[in-house]
Enzyme design. Structure first.
Site: not given
Length: 58
Positions: A5-7, A23
């Protein structure tokens, strides 16, 4: 492409990122749209991200 996913940090407290290595990248400084000088509300950002994901490829 990502598998997790991403934030997108909009205007939240970034202090907790001082205690984490996002990460596994220790040299990365977390930021937010607010910190980068963008005057956008969470609703603005939510709409822009939704529109971008709905956009058809060029």
């Amino acid at each position: 492409m990502t598998s997790h996913g991403f934030a997108l940090n909009v205007d939240g407290d970034l202090m907790p990122w001082n205690w984490a290595v996002a990460c596994g990248m220790p040299d990365v400084d977390m930021t937010s749209t607010s910190r980068e000088g963008l005057a956008a509300t969470m609703d603005d950002v939510r709409a822009a991200v939704a529109a971008a994901f709905e956009a058809s490829p060029a």
